[in-house]
Design a protein around this motif. Structure first.
Motif, PDB file in Angstrom:
ATOM      1  N   ASN A 159      90.744  50.017  24.507  1.00 58.34           N
ATOM      2  CA  ASN A 159      91.112  49.413  23.060  1.00 58.34           C
ATOM      3  C   ASN A 159      92.353  49.680  23.009  1.00 58.34           C
ATOM      4  O   ASN A 159      93.203  50.072  22.841  1.00 58.34           O
ATOM      5  N   LYS A 160      92.270  48.483  22.488  1.00 58.66           N
ATOM      6  CA  LYS A 160      93.861  48.053  22.142  1.00 58.66           C
ATOM      7  C   LYS A 160      95.097  46.861  23.178  1.00 58.66           C
ATOM      8  O   LYS A 160      96.316  46.396  23.243  1.00 58.66           O
ATOM      9  N   ASP A 161      93.690  47.122  24.118  1.00 61.51           N
ATOM     10  CA  ASP A 161      94.703  46.490  25.176  1.00 61.51           C
ATOM     11  C   ASP A 161      94.803  44.552  25.278  1.00 61.51           C
ATOM     12  O   ASP A 161      93.741  44.160  24.128  1.00 61.51           O
ATOM     13  N   ILE A 162      96.030  44.105  25.437  1.00 55.30           N
ATOM     14  CA  ILE A 162      96.497  42.737  25.402  1.00 55.30           C
ATOM     15  C   ILE A 162      96.935  41.999  26.588  1.00 55.30           C
ATOM     16  O   ILE A 162      97.287  42.222  27.234  1.00 55.30           O
ATOM     17  N   LEU A 163      96.280  40.840  26.888  1.00 57.30           N
ATOM     18  CA  LEU A 163      95.663  40.474  27.867  1.00 57.30           C
ATOM     19  C   LEU A 163      96.627  38.782  27.418  1.00 57.30           C
ATOM     20  O   LEU A 163      96.577  38.490  25.872  1.00 57.30           O
ATOM     21  N   THR A 164      97.696  38.561  28.139  1.00 54.83           N
ATOM     22  CA  THR A 164      98.195  37.720  28.341  1.00 54.83           C
ATOM     23  C   THR A 164      98.430  36.133  29.085  1.00 54.83           C
ATOM     24  O   THR A 164      98.523  36.499  30.245  1.00 54.83           O
TER      25      THR A 164
ATOM     26  N   ILE B  75      92.026  28.500  34.673  1.00 56.12           N
ATOM     27  CA  ILE B  75      93.489  27.916  34.843  1.00 56.12           C
ATOM     28  C   ILE B  75      93.696  26.969  34.743  1.00 56.12           C
ATOM     29  O   ILE B  75      92.944  25.870  36.498  1.00 56.12           O
ATOM     30  N   PRO B  76      94.249  25.657  34.295  1.00 51.11           N
ATOM     31  CA  PRO B  76      93.583  23.944  33.864  1.00 51.11           C
ATOM     32  C   PRO B  76      94.805  23.403  35.184  1.00 51.11           C
ATOM     33  O   PRO B  76      95.688  23.934  35.731  1.00 51.11           O
ATOM     34  N   GLN B  77      93.292  22.488  36.373  1.00 51.46           N
ATOM     35  CA  GLN B  77      94.195  21.677  36.714  1.00 51.46           C
ATOM     36  C   GLN B  77      95.798  21.373  36.929  1.00 51.46           C
ATOM     37  O   GLN B  77      96.492  21.516  37.726  1.00 51.46           O
ATOM     38  N   TRP B  78      95.924  20.873  35.966  1.00 52.44           N
ATOM     39  CA  TRP B  78      97.116  20.552  35.302  1.00 52.44           C
ATOM     40  C   TRP B  78      98.674  21.040  34.990  1.00 52.44           C
ATOM     41  O   TRP B  78      99.982  21.370  35.000  1.00 52.44           O
ATOM     42  N   CYS B  79      97.995  23.078  35.172  1.00 50.04           N
ATOM     43  CA  CYS B  79      98.801  23.682  35.235  1.00 50.04           C
ATOM     44  C   CYS B  79      99.643  24.032  36.686  1.00 50.04           C
ATOM     45  O   CYS B  79      98.397  24.455  37.681  1.00 50.04           O
ATOM     46  N   ASP B  80     100.274  23.822  36.960  1.00 48.33           N
ATOM     47  CA  ASP B  80     101.491  24.670  38.071  1.00 48.33           C
ATOM     48  C   ASP B  80     100.907  25.780  38.752  1.00 48.33           C
ATOM     49  O   ASP B  80     100.411  26.285  39.750  1.00 48.33           O
ATOM     50  N   THR B  81     101.381  26.565  37.792  1.00 49.84           N
ATOM     51  CA  THR B  81     101.395  28.399  37.482  1.00 49.84           C
ATOM     52  C   THR B  81     100.759  28.749  36.709  1.00 49.84           C
ATOM     53  O   THR B  81     102.249  28.517  35.647  1.00 49.84           O
ATOM     54  N   ALA B  82     100.225  29.332  36.379  1.00 55.81           N
ATOM     55  CA  ALA B  82      99.772  30.032  35.188  1.00 55.81           C
ATOM     56  C   ALA B  82     100.539  31.930  35.226  1.00 55.81           C
ATOM     57  O   ALA B  82     100.380  32.396  36.898  1.00 55.81           O
ATOM     58  N   VAL B  83     101.302  31.963  34.284  1.00 51.98           N
ATOM     59  CA  VAL B  83     101.527  33.476  34.606  1.00 51.98           C
ATOM     60  C   VAL B  83     100.347  34.531  33.477  1.00 51.98           C
ATOM     61  O   VAL B  83     100.336  34.329  32.507  1.00 51.98           O
ATOM     62  N   VAL B  84      99.789  35.821  34.288  1.00 51.43           N
ATOM     63  CA  VAL B  84      99.141  36.373  33.682  1.00 51.43           C
ATOM     64  C   VAL B  84      99.973  37.810  33.404  1.00 51.43           C
ATOM     65  O   VAL B  84     100.609  38.323  33.585  1.00 51.43           O
ATOM     66  N   LEU B  85      99.665  37.744  31.499  1.00 58.94           N
ATOM     67  CA  LEU B  85     100.696  39.284  31.148  1.00 58.94           C
ATOM     68  C   LEU B  85      99.329  40.215  31.108  1.00 58.94           C
ATOM     69  O   LEU B  85      99.015  40.842  30.430  1.00 58.94           O
ATOM     70  N   LEU B  86     100.164  41.633  31.291  1.00 55.76           N
ATOM     71  CA  LEU B  86      99.043  42.699  30.561  1.00 55.76           C
ATOM     72  C   LEU B  86      99.884  43.766  29.808  1.00 55.76           C
ATOM     73  O   LEU B  86     100.793  44.411  30.723  1.00 55.76           O
TER      74      LEU B  86
ATOM     75  N   THR C 139     100.737  29.524  25.317  1.00 60.02           N
ATOM     76  CA  THR C 139     100.718  31.239  25.302  1.00 60.02           C
ATOM     77  C   THR C 139      99.965  31.656  23.884  1.00 60.02           C
ATOM     78  O   THR C 139      98.974  30.913  23.425  1.00 60.02           O
ATOM     79  N   ILE C 140      98.537  32.224  25.300  1.00 59.38           N
ATOM     80  CA  ILE C 140      97.598  32.594  24.543  1.00 59.38           C
ATOM     81  C   ILE C 140      97.605  34.094  24.853  1.00 59.38           C
ATOM     82  O   ILE C 140      97.472  34.450  25.952  1.00 59.38           O
ATOM     83  N   LYS C 141      96.617  35.089  24.104  1.00 58.19           N
ATOM     84  CA  LYS C 141      97.186  36.201  23.601  1.00 58.19           C
ATOM     85  C   LYS C 141      95.074  36.560  23.380  1.00 58.19           C
ATOM     86  O   LYS C 141      94.973  36.264  22.505  1.00 58.19           O
ATOM     87  N   PHE C 142      95.528  37.380  23.959  1.00 67.09           N
ATOM     88  CA  PHE C 142      94.080  38.303  23.774  1.00 67.09           C
ATOM     89  C   PHE C 142      94.012  39.880  23.520  1.00 67.09           C
ATOM     90  O   PHE C 142      94.206  40.458  24.414  1.00 67.09           O
TER      91      PHE C 142
END
Length: 680
Positions: free
Chosen positions: A524-529, A491-502, A472-475
Motif C-alpha cells: 500500500n502507498k507504493d509509488i511507481l514513476t 515503453i513507446p517506440q519514440w522513447c530512446d530510454t525510459a527511466v523507472v523509479l520505485l 512523467t507518469i506516476k502510479f
C-alpha cells in the motif's frame, strides 16, 4: 514483449480477390482459438481524472449527453424504441459512445437515457432470436421473422453496432440477459445467413463483417460454444476479405488509381478503418500467424501511401493519397482507434499502441468544437481555411459543406459516431495482463480498480500525469494487504530510454518499443514513476514535407483564428475559420536534420481543470527557425504544397530573413500548417 516490424520487399502480382476468398491462408479448426494477449477490464474499472475527465464532461454536457434531445433521427419515434422512425445505424452509433460515457462518469441521468434503448432491445427480441427495430413486414403484415423467413428481416449492419453496445453494457453490469440475447441471436444468424447472406441488404454489412465476427468470438470467450466460431468463419467468408487484401498488396495499389464508383466501398476510409481489425480477429479464431503478417503489411502500406502527419490515413471519403492537402472523415478516426484498441489487446504489439495514441492525441481533438456540439466531416492536414467549397475530396457534395464545422455538416453519421473516440480510449488505458496482472498500454490521467494476484485482491492505481504534455507518469498503488502481481508498462517506440523509479529510487532503465513487466510484492502507498523523455524530431510526409514531433504529439504552426458563423438552409448553423496571422513558412534543411538542437520547448501553462483543446489552453509550445515562402498562398481555400526537387528542397524564392515561429500540438488547432516545405 518487444516486437519488431518486418519489412516485406517483394511485390507479388495478385489479382483483386472476390468476396469471401482468403487466398493463401489455411483455415484452422475451432480448437485453435487463441486468447488475446490482454483482456479488457470491465467498463467502469477505469475512471478518468484530470484533463481526460474534463474532456468527457464536455461531451456529457454537449452532443454526447443530449443527442436524443436535439437530433430528430434519434429523438423522434425512434425504431430502437419500437417506433417507425430511424432504425438504422445512427442510434446505435450514438449509444456506442454514450453508454460507456455514462458508466465512465457514473452519470445517473445519462445511464437512464441509454438504458431505455438497451432495455427495449433486450425485451423485444423475437422468439427466433432476431432482434432490433420492428421491420416494415412486422409492422404492416404481422409477419414473424424466423430463419426460414430471414428475408423479411432488415440489414445486418446496424445490429453489429448494437451488439457492441450490448457487450459494453454487459461489461459494466454483468447482466446475463445480454448473453441470452446474443446466444439466441447468433443461433438465428447461423441459419438465417444461408437464406439472407451478410450482404443481402447493403454492402455496408459485407464491408464491415469483422464487427459481427468479433462479437461472435467475444461470446465464445464466455460460453465456449463451438458453433460461434463456425458462425464467425461463415461471416468471414461472406464478408469483404480484408485480411487477404491487406496481405497481397494488390488492393492498396488499386486504391491509388481511379476515384470512381467502381469498387469504391473497398477504399471507403471508414470501411478500411473497421476492416483493420479483421486480420487480428481472424488470428484470434484460428491461431494462424499469417493473419498478423498480413495486418503488418496492410498497415504499413496504408500509412506509406495514404498516411498523414497526424497519424491517420486520408479518407475523404475514399483513401486519397498522402498529400498534406487531403482530408479524413471523423468516423474513420474513431473507428480506426477502436480497431487499434482491439488489435493491441489481441497482438500485444507496441507499434499499434503507439499508433493509437498518436491518432487520439492529434487527429481526434481537432475535429470537434470546444463544446462538442459541432464537428467537421473532413479535416485537412495543412488546413489554412475551414469554409464552404468543393475541395479535392472524393465526395465533394453539391452543398459544399464537407469542410465546415457544424452539427450536420456533410453526412450525419459522424454526428452520431464521434462519441466513441474518447470514451473507448479511456476504457482501454488499462488491460488485464497474464498471471492476474495489469497492463497500462496507453497513458492518461485516471484511477483504475481491479483484482490482482492469486487471491484476486482488489487494487486501486491512481495514474497521475499530464501526459501527453508531460514526460512523467506516476502510479500510486492502494492495497489493503501486500500482494504480488505483475504490472506491465508500455515503453513507446519514440522513447530512446525510459527511466523507472520505485518509491523515488532508481529501479531500471528501459529501451523503447517494448512492454516491461515489474513483478513484485506490492505494498500500500507504493509509488511507481515512469519517465518517458520526449525528444524533438522530424518526419518526412507527402510531397517531401516535414512535420515536427515530440513524443506522441505532432506540432503545427500556431495561427490566430477568425471564426465566422453562418446558416445553411439544409444543414443549419455552421462555423468557418480563417487565418489571422502569417502562415507561409518553410523549415530550413539544417533545422529539420538537427531539430533537437535548433528547436526549443517551453511550457506555457498548467493543464488545469478548465482544459479545452483550443489555442487559449495550449500547455506546451515549440519555437523553431523558419523562412517565409512569398509565393505560397491559399488558392480556392487550399494551400497547395510547394514543389520540391529530389532532395526534398523547395527551390523557389525564399525570404532571406530568418524568423522564429511558434508550434503547438496539432490537436489544439483549427487552421494550421503541420507539413512544412523544406527550404535551403
Amino acid at each position: 514483449m518487444k516486437i519488431k516490424w518486418m519489412v516485406c520487399c517483394a511485390l507479388p502480382v495478385v489479382f483483386m480477390l472476390p468476396l469471401g476468398a482468403q487466398a493463401g491462408i489455411k483455415q484452422v479448426s475451432p480448437g485453435a482459438y487463441t486468447p488475446p494477449a490482454y483482456e479488457a477490464l470491465p467498463l467502469g474499472s477505469v475512471k478518468p481524472t484530470g484533463w481526460l475527465k474534463r474532456q468527457l464532461q464536455i461531451m456529457r454536457n454537449g452532443a454526447t449527453g443530449h443527442l436524443d434531445e436535439t437530433y430528430a433521427k434519434v429523438k423522434n419515434d425512434n425504431g430502437w424504441l419500437g417506433g417507425r422512425g430511424d432504425g438504422w445505424e445512427e442510434t446505435p452509433y450514438w449509444l456506442d459512445g454514450a453508454l460507456p460515457l455514462a458508466y465512465l462518469l457514473d452519470d445517473k441521468i445519462l445511464k437512464e437515457k441509454v438504458l431505455r434503448y438497451v432495455n427495449w432491445t433486450i425485451d423485444h427480441q423475437r422468439p427466433s432470436g432476431y432482434f432490433g427495430p420492428l421491420t416494415r413486414m412486422e409492422l404492416d403484415s404481422n409477419v414473424t421473422i424466423d430463419p426460414q423467413h430471414a428475408a423479411y428481416g432488415d440489414d445486418w449492419w446496424p445490429k453489429m453496432v448494437m451488439l457492441k453496445v450490448l457487450q459494453q453494457y454487459y461489461s459494466a453490469t454483468g447482466d446475463k440477459k445480454v448473453i441470452k440475447l446474443m446466444s439466441k441471436y447468433f443461433r438465428y444468424q447461423t441459419e438465417a445467413l444461408k437464406i439472407a447472406p451478410i450482404g443481402k441488404w447493403t454492402e455496408w454489412a459485407a464491408s464491415r463483417g469483422a464487427e459481427n465476427v468479433m462479437m461472435a468470438q467475444w461470446l465464445y470467450s464466455i460460453t465456449k460454444e463451438d458453433y460461434l466460431l463456425e458462425l464467425a468463419e461463415l461471416i468471414e467468408q461472406q464478408a469483404y476479405p480484408w485480411t487477404s487484401w491487406f496481405g497481397n498488396r494488390d488492393w492498396v495499389i488499386n486504391t491509388t488509381t481511379y476515384r470512381n464508383n467502381y469498387q469504391w466501398m473497398n477504399r471507403h476510409a471508414v470501411n478500411v478503418a473497421m476492416g483493420l481489425k479483421a486480420p487480428a480477429v481472424n488470428y484470434q479464431r484460428t491461431g494462424n500467424k499469417q493473419y498478423l503478417q498480413n495486418l503488418h503489411t496492410g498497415w504499413k502500406d496504408l500509412m506509406t501511401i495514404h498516411g498523414l502527419p497526424m497519424g491517420i490515413f486520408s479518407g475523404d471519403e475514399d483513401l486519397n493519397g498522402n498529400d498534406p492537402t487531403q482530408g479524413v472523415e471523423l468516423c474513420a478516426i474513431v473507428e480506426a482507434m477502436y480497431s487499434l484498441e482491439q488489435i493491441s489487446a489481441i497482438t500485444g504489439d507496441v507499434a499499434y499502441m503507439d499508433a493509437l495514441e498518436k491518432m487520439a492525441f492529434n487527429a481526434l481533438p481537432t475535429q470537434t468544437t470546444d463544446d462538442y456540439n459541432a464537428r467537421q466531416y473532413f479535416q485537412v492536414a495543412n488546413q489554412l481555411q475551414i469554409s464552404k467549397g468543393v475541395f479535392n475530396f472524393s465526395l465533394p457534395f453539391d452543398r459544399e459543406m464537407c469542410n465546415v464545422l457544424g452539427p450536420r455538416s456533410g453526412y450525419t453519421c459522424c454526428l452520431a459516431n464521434m462519441h466513441q473516440g474518447w470514451t473507448k480510449f479511456t476504457t482501454h488505458l488499462w488491460y488485464q495482463a497474464p498471471d492476474n496482472g495489469l497492463a497500462a498500454l496507453a497513458y492518461g490521467p485516471n484511477t483504475m480498480t481491479a483484482k490482482v494476484g492469486k487471491k484476486e485482491q482488489e487494487v486501486s492505481i491512481r495514474e497521475i500525469t499530464d501526459y501527453p504534455f508531460n514526460e512523467t507518469i506516476k502510479f500510486e498503488i492502494a492495497l489493503k494487504k501486500e500482494t504480488e502481481f505483475p504490472l506491465q508498462l508500455r515503453i513507446p517506440q519514440w522513447c530512446d530510454t525510459a527511466v523507472v523509479l520505485l518509491n523515488g529510487q532508481p529501479y531500471s532503465k528501459e529501451k523503447g518499443g517494448q512492454i516491461i513487466t515489474i513483478k513484485r510484492e506490492w505494498k500500500n502507498k507504493d509509488i511507481l514513476t515512469l519517465q518517458l523523455p520526449m525528444k524533438i524530431a522530424t518526419g518526412t510526409w507527402g510531397r517531401n514535407s516535414s512535420a515536427v514531433e515530440r513524443g506522441p504529439l505532432v506540432y503545427a504552426l500556431k495561427i490566430q483564428e477568425r471564426w465566422e458563423k453562418a446558416t445553411d438552409t439544409i444543414e443549419g448553423d455552421y462555423f468557418s475559420v480563417y487565418p489571422e496571422s502569417n502562415w507561409n513558412y518553410g523549415l530550413r534543411r539544417v533545422d529539420v536534420q538537427h531539430a533537437a538542437d535548433s528547436m526549443k520547448v517551453s511550457m506555457q501553462r498548467p493543464v488545469g481543470d478548465s482544459f479545452v483543446w483550443n489555442l487559449q489552453h495550449v500547455p506546451i509550445e515549440i519555437t523553431a527557425p523558419a523562412k517565409k515562402i512569398p509565393s505560397w498562398k491559399v488558392l480556392n481555400g487550399v494551400a497547395y504544397q510547394p514543389p520540391t526537387d529530389r532532395e526534398g528542397i523547395y527551390k523557389g524564392k525564399v525570404d532571406t530573413v530568418l524568423q522564429h515561429i511558434t508550434l503547438v500540438p496539432y490537436g489544439f488547432t483549427k487552421v494550421r500548417v503541420v507539413a512544412f516545405p523544406v527550404v535551403p
